[in-house]
Design a protein around this motif. Sequence first.
Motif: not given
Length: 290
Positions: A208, A179, A177, A252, A100, A250, A247
């Motif tokens: 998402h 972004n 994933q 925030e 994160s 994440h 990947n």
Amino acid sequence: KSGRSAQQRVSGPSIKVRQGDLTRPGLGLTGEDEQWVAEHCRRVVHCAASLQFQVHQSNSEPYRSNVDGLRHLLGLCQRHHIDEFHYVSTAYVCGDRRGSIREEDLDCDQSFQNDYERSKFLAEMLVHQATHLKQRAIYRPSVILGQGSPFLRLAWLLGLDDLNQAREKFGLEGDEQLNLVSVAWVAGCIRQLVDRGASGTFHLTAGHPMQAQQLLEICARMPRVSVPAPAAVLDDLLQTYRPYLRNHPHFERSRLEQALPDCGPAELTPPELEQQMRLALKALEPSLLL
């Protein structure tokens, strides 16, 4: 830009164009133009940047534009008491960090995947160190997709029909994933945040992320290239973009959601992404397509 002046590229009854050069002290403005800035400007939105990923010894880019250019612009602001500054950075100032990433994170002893990331990190440091600014906002988009996106052209240029071959070439498992955000969404968020006088750092990132498998499936449906790109060109593109095909962290974005609770979806749906890729291909030489 395509041989056109700033005046030719921008139009609108309320838009006044003053052409300069970030790489020169004072932005290379004439005395008359600088006087106009002093009399009319109280806010700067800075989104100009070099997108060169590796430093080029002949022109020192991306540092020449992204760091020295920003320093020149901040100097102009200080001379003329312009104390509101909005800076467009990148979410990838996080470098090689995973997990994160908070909006307030910056210097976390990270390493960088290329000179572009490092130049934007150094630029953010300059914005924070500019004590004459009373109000500063930093906007960090992730991978921006639009018709001219090099990221999309890379996916298309590989021209791989077989998904297993595509995964091998990209070095993907398929469940990574990614972004990816729409250029229209990023521009809309920045416009709203500027209009609201935002302060602080904001992640303009997807809530998402898209799975890599979805991107590969879209690429497989694109028209093929009749004249394959040279292997050296593809290898260079892959080296540049491979870090952004694994990947993503994440990101925030609590500050963004608090400031713009109605900001809407950042990500393109698979059908929208496919449409963007097809529009991008229309701009290319038709003879290259099968």
